[in-house]
Design a protein around this motif. Sequence first.
Motif, PDB file in Angstrom:
ATOM      1  N   LEU A   1       0.807  -1.222   0.000  1.00 48.70           N
ATOM      2  CA  LEU A   1       0.000   0.000   0.000  1.00 48.70           C
ATOM      3  C   LEU A   1       0.847   1.282   0.000  1.00 48.70           C
ATOM      4  O   LEU A   1       0.692   2.121  -0.900  1.00 48.70           O
ATOM      5  N   PRO A   2       1.782   1.485   0.971  1.00 46.75           N
ATOM      6  CA  PRO A   2       2.559   2.728   0.937  1.00 46.75           C
ATOM      7  C   PRO A   2       3.435   2.842  -0.296  1.00 46.75           C
ATOM      8  O   PRO A   2       3.546   3.918  -0.875  1.00 46.75           O
ATOM      9  N   LYS A   3       4.016   1.709  -0.745  1.00 49.16           N
ATOM     10  CA  LYS A   3       4.886   1.762  -1.929  1.00 49.16           C
ATOM     11  C   LYS A   3       4.085   2.201  -3.158  1.00 49.16           C
ATOM     12  O   LYS A   3       4.522   3.028  -3.958  1.00 49.16           O
ATOM     13  N   TRP A   4       2.897   1.675  -3.283  1.00 50.93           N
ATOM     14  CA  TRP A   4       2.013   1.980  -4.394  1.00 50.93           C
ATOM     15  C   TRP A   4       1.683   3.476  -4.409  1.00 50.93           C
ATOM     16  O   TRP A   4       1.832   4.167  -5.421  1.00 50.93           O
ATOM     17  N   LEU A   5       1.275   4.002  -3.248  1.00 49.84           N
ATOM     18  CA  LEU A   5       0.903   5.413  -3.171  1.00 49.84           C
ATOM     19  C   LEU A   5       2.115   6.322  -3.389  1.00 49.84           C
ATOM     20  O   LEU A   5       1.996   7.384  -4.018  1.00 49.84           O
ATOM     21  N   ILE A   6       3.290   5.888  -2.888  1.00 51.16           N
ATOM     22  CA  ILE A   6       4.489   6.720  -3.062  1.00 51.16           C
ATOM     23  C   ILE A   6       4.900   6.769  -4.531  1.00 51.16           C
ATOM     24  O   ILE A   6       5.200   7.835  -5.072  1.00 51.16           O
ATOM     25  N   ILE A   7       4.858   5.611  -5.207  1.00 48.59           N
ATOM     26  CA  ILE A   7       5.215   5.593  -6.633  1.00 48.59           C
ATOM     27  C   ILE A   7       4.227   6.457  -7.425  1.00 48.59           C
ATOM     28  O   ILE A   7       4.610   7.229  -8.317  1.00 48.59           O
ATOM     29  N   GLN A   8       2.957   6.375  -7.055  1.00 42.68           N
ATOM     30  CA  GLN A   8       1.931   7.179  -7.729  1.00 42.68           C
ATOM     31  C   GLN A   8       2.216   8.675  -7.551  1.00 42.68           C
ATOM     32  O   GLN A   8       2.171   9.456  -8.510  1.00 42.68           O
ATOM     33  N   GLU A   9       2.549   9.067  -6.322  1.00 41.53           N
ATOM     34  CA  GLU A   9       2.815  10.484  -6.039  1.00 41.53           C
ATOM     35  C   GLU A   9       4.077  10.956  -6.753  1.00 41.53           C
ATOM     36  O   GLU A   9       4.125  12.069  -7.271  1.00 41.53           O
ATOM     37  N   LEU A  10       5.116  10.086  -6.806  1.00 42.08           N
ATOM     38  CA  LEU A  10       6.353  10.475  -7.490  1.00 42.08           C
ATOM     39  C   LEU A  10       6.111  10.671  -8.981  1.00 42.08           C
ATOM     40  O   LEU A  10       6.673  11.588  -9.588  1.00 42.08           O
ATOM     41  N   THR A  11       5.278   9.820  -9.578  1.00 42.17           N
ATOM     42  CA  THR A  11       5.002  10.004 -11.008  1.00 42.17           C
ATOM     43  C   THR A  11       4.178  11.275 -11.243  1.00 42.17           C
ATOM     44  O   THR A  11       4.353  11.948 -12.250  1.00 42.17           O
ATOM     45  N   LYS A  12       3.306  11.630 -10.297  1.00 43.88           N
ATOM     46  CA  LYS A  12       2.577  12.897 -10.408  1.00 43.88           C
ATOM     47  C   LYS A  12       3.537  14.080 -10.388  1.00 43.88           C
ATOM     48  O   LYS A  12       3.291  15.104 -11.004  1.00 43.88           O
ATOM     49  N   GLN A  13       4.640  13.935  -9.611  1.00 39.52           N
ATOM     50  CA  GLN A  13       5.599  15.037  -9.475  1.00 39.52           C
ATOM     51  C   GLN A  13       6.659  15.017 -10.584  1.00 39.52           C
ATOM     52  O   GLN A  13       7.698  15.668 -10.455  1.00 39.52           O
ATOM     53  N   ASP A  14       6.408  14.245 -11.658  1.00 37.49           N
ATOM     54  CA  ASP A  14       7.363  14.102 -12.769  1.00 37.49           C
ATOM     55  C   ASP A  14       8.718  13.573 -12.305  1.00 37.49           C
ATOM     56  O   ASP A  14       9.767  14.025 -12.770  1.00 37.49           O
ATOM     57  N   MET A  15       8.691  12.649 -11.357  1.00 38.98           N
ATOM     58  CA  MET A  15       9.936  12.049 -10.896  1.00 38.98           C
ATOM     59  C   MET A  15       9.952  10.569 -11.236  1.00 38.98           C
ATOM     60  O   MET A  15      10.313   9.730 -10.417  1.00 38.98           O
ATOM     61  N   THR A  16       9.543  10.259 -12.469  1.00 32.91           N
ATOM     62  CA  THR A  16       9.463   8.855 -12.877  1.00 32.91           C
ATOM     63  C   THR A  16      10.805   8.132 -12.767  1.00 32.91           C
ATOM     64  O   THR A  16      10.841   6.990 -12.314  1.00 32.91           O
TER      65      THR A  16
END
Length: 340
Positions: free
Chosen positions: A255-270
């Motif tokens: 759960l936290p990993k999923w949300l963190i990856i989602q937030e990082l991609t929103k911040q253009d930090m793919t």
Amino acid sequence: LIFIASLLLGTTITISSHHWVMAWTGLEINTLAILPLISKSHHPRAVEAATKYFLTQAAASALVLFSSMTNAWQTGQWDITQLTHPTSCLILTSAIAIKLGLVPFHFWFPEVLQGSPLTTGLLLSTVMKLPPIALLYMTSPSLNPTLLTTLAILSTALGGWMGLNQTQIRKILAFSSISHLGWMTIIIAYNPKLTLLNFYLYAMMTATVFLTLNTTKTLKLSTLMTAWAKTPPLNAMLLLTLLSLAGLPPLTGFLPKWLIIQELTKQDMTPAATLISLLSLLSLFFYLRLAYCTTITLPPHTTNHMKQWRTGKPANISIAILTTMSVMLLPLSPMIPTLI
């Protein structure tokens, strides 16, 4: 009891303070309260661990005080959230990195965890991480995101790599803690609430693992291989908890990993998200090795080893609740964005 009360008091003071000196006082109370708990067994390793812990934490506390004084000198502000001076931000980041055991200040943590008993190890890797994370949370808008991201990726990488060849379970859990802290640090500048969510879930899963190991009295991989005979159901659940700690999908740890990856991609930090996900595969390897030793291996029958007797006492109710939560909270994930 007094030491545990002081621990909770120090944590509460730090979390609820607005003034830097109060936060520093809370951190000091915390450090002084955990020292007797580390050196309780009077084993040379325990005393050495307590000394190492004291020296690193004292250095970090001095840096916290130094950064807040620099900030007060430049801006006249003693408020924690008003940390604006770049130099004091830099010093504070390094101080909190020492407190948490982030790379490059991570060397003390595995040693201290290895020297202390399992219950103290649990306190060190959960409760003692809360005050620095609270300070990080309060100052996160003014800290340097590039520096935090670098520290985070290095922590995840080194936490994974250095845990690969360990045989002592407490050291493996220390390196797993370092890589989890990397995940928390990478997102703190963008969505601090996700850091707190990650910390809560990590603390819950680590508590489960430590309490389970404490029930079966397991300290090394070799004793973990024979521990299945003591409490078979608990060992089977330890397998799931370890996989959850590794962050595999149907379990809570994803759960936290999923949300963190989602937030990082929103911040253009793919790229950063890709890198940190790949580096968490390293720690997945040693979790899988622990899980393999827990449930899948039967020790070779050629050697005369001692089979453990089944313990008469059943597992604690708190272990049961924690294990269930460590494994089954993923369906709650649609609720999380509404809470955050």
